[in-house]
Design an enzyme around this catalytic site. Structure first.
Site, PDB file in Angstrom:
ATOM      1  N   SER A   1      16.527  31.479 -24.456  1.00  0.00           N
ATOM      2  CA  SER A   1      17.131  32.523 -25.282  1.00  0.00           C
ATOM      3  C   SER A   1      17.906  31.910 -26.444  1.00  0.00           C
ATOM      4  CB  SER A   1      18.083  33.366 -24.440  1.00  0.00           C
ATOM      5  OG  SER A   1      19.234  32.617 -24.085  1.00  0.00           O
TER       6      SER A   1
ATOM      7  N   PHE B   1       0.842  -1.198   0.000  1.00  0.00           N
ATOM      8  CA  PHE B   1       0.000   0.000   0.000  1.00  0.00           C
ATOM      9  C   PHE B   1       0.879   1.251   0.000  1.00  0.00           C
ATOM     10  CE2 PHE B   1      -3.498   2.771   1.651  1.00  0.00           C
ATOM     11  CZ  PHE B   1      -4.450   2.422   0.713  1.00  0.00           C
TER      12      PHE B   1
ATOM     13  N   HIS C   1       6.123  -3.785 -12.331  1.00  0.00           N
ATOM     14  CA  HIS C   1       7.477  -3.654 -12.872  1.00  0.00           C
ATOM     15  C   HIS C   1       8.005  -5.062 -13.083  1.00  0.00           C
ATOM     16  CE1 HIS C   1      11.467  -2.327 -13.722  1.00  0.00           C
ATOM     17  NE2 HIS C   1      11.982  -2.559 -12.524  1.00  0.00           N
TER      18      HIS C   1
ATOM     19  N   ASP D   1      13.611   0.602 -18.417  1.00  0.00           N
ATOM     20  CA  ASP D   1      13.405   1.307 -17.154  1.00  0.00           C
ATOM     21  C   ASP D   1      14.724   1.455 -16.398  1.00  0.00           C
ATOM     22  OD1 ASP D   1      11.286   2.213 -15.016  1.00  0.00           O
ATOM     23  OD2 ASP D   1      12.607   0.834 -13.957  1.00  0.00           O
TER      24      ASP D   1
ATOM     25  N   ASP E   1      11.081  -3.888  -5.569  1.00  0.00           N
ATOM     26  CA  ASP E   1      11.707  -5.029  -6.242  1.00  0.00           C
ATOM     27  C   ASP E   1      12.420  -5.953  -5.267  1.00  0.00           C
ATOM     28  OD1 ASP E   1      10.907  -4.097  -8.736  1.00  0.00           O
ATOM     29  OD2 ASP E   1      12.773  -3.004  -9.090  1.00  0.00           O
TER      30      ASP E   1
END
Length: 340
Positions: free
Chosen positions: A252, A25, A108, A191, A83
């Site tokens: 610029s 969570f 992932h 990633d 992980d």
């Protein structure tokens, strides 16, 4: 070109009658659980006993169970954990309950790509990876939108793994923006490469080296901080809105000319060769092996690197200057505190 899926490609009804367990969570976990719940899905949250997030999740109207019980009860299990924590938690609490017909999902691909988790046959294995931090996934959903995501299938035991993953992505709100099909290998490798070469490793090293160059040349550290660190956000925001072209349109002509003439002197052929070596280490698994071993050994190098960089002069100067700018909403990390 990539396959991109939208609302008309995803049927949320595929999730009806199935319980989804979001394990964790934190940043992603809270967004997944709440978005899915508000999309009409049956959601439970799996946490370890004593977790500080337990009462928080319950206070938001979510059912919370110990991880093993959540994995046993659910038909779809999403691992929304760091992980480095996933493999042990999967082995001890989730794997025994991954029976045929269930779906194991990831946000992932690290642990699948590098073999730290090997799901059993008969289980669908897929990934839905929103391309935003969890708080942003949640915020945009509550505003009626969604963030883009990646979707991938590693194991399609049922023949419906992609359709179910797209339904899950729709529950998160991601199909409102678009969901790009990928593979676990592509998501993981790109990633890690992005983190190491650009977003974390590359930018951090560039900022520190530029700051050190100015200070060593006799310029005031405070001025060097503004030029090399603080103003970076101004440029990145322009990238974010309209790419390199919009950045060059907005700065610029002098800055644009310096971009063209000095940039190639920084990113040389040698730099590009180093990038390729870093990518090769990721692809071969050498980076993952080193990182996994570092964790098994108690993170001695990791902690030494963290301690060293906390003491860098740019951090000391920046801390003082940010106190002058309450409008940037300054944050200070207490030594010893971890991140994600």
């Amino acid at each position: 070109m990539a396959n991109i899926y939208y609302e008309n490609h995803a049927d949320l009804a595929r999730l009806a009658g199935r319980t989804i367990a979001v394990i964790g969570f934190g940043s992603q976990g809270h967004a997944h659980a709440l978005n899915l719940k508000e999309s009409g899905c049956d959601v439970i949250v799996g946490l370890y006993q004593g977790s500080k997030s337990w009462s928080k999740a319950e206070g938001l109207g979510l059912k919370v169970l110990p991880v093993a019980e959540a994995a046993k009860e659910a038909q779809i299990v999403m691992l929304a954990l760091p992980d480095t924590a996933q493999a042990a938690i999967y082995r001890d609490a989730i794997g025994p309950h991954m029976t045929p017909g269930k779906t194991l999902m990831f946000a992932h691909g690290f642990n699948i790509r590098f073999g730290q988790i090997v799901p059993p046959e008969g289980v669908d294995v897929s990934m839905v990876a929103p391309k935003a931090p969890g708080h942003r996934v949640r915020e945009v959903y509550t505003q009626g939108g969604g963030v883009p995501a990646l979707v991938a299938v590693h194991q399609d035991a049922s023949g419906n793994a992609l359709a179910d993953a797209l339904a899950y992505a729709r529950g998160l709100g991601c199909t409102r923006a678009g969901v790009i099909e990928t593979t676990f290998a592509e998501e993981t490798e790109t990633d890690l490469f992005g983190e190491q070469v650009v977003l974390c490793g590359g930018v951090s090293a560039l900022v520190k080296a530029a700051f050190e160059t100015l200070v060593e040349a006799g310029y005031q550290p405070e001025v060097a901080y503004f030029e090399c660190m603080h103003e970076l956000k101004l440029i990145v925001d322009l990238f974010y809105q309209g790419g390199l072209n919009y950045m060059r349109y907005s700065v610029s002509d002098t800055a644009e000319w310096g971009d063209y003439t000095a940039g190639p002197k920084i990113i040389t052929d040698e730099t590009r060769a180093t990038m390729k070596r870093i990518l090769a280490d990721i692809q071969s698994g050498a980076f993952a092996e080193d990182w996994i071993e570092e964790n098994h050994n108690g993170r001695p190098r990791f902690n030494a690197y963290r301690t060293r960089d906390i003491a860098h002069p740019i951090e000391q100067v920046g801390r003082e200057l940010r106190r002058m700018m309450p409008f940037v909403n300054p944050r200070e990390v207490v030594p010893g505190e971890g991140g994600a």
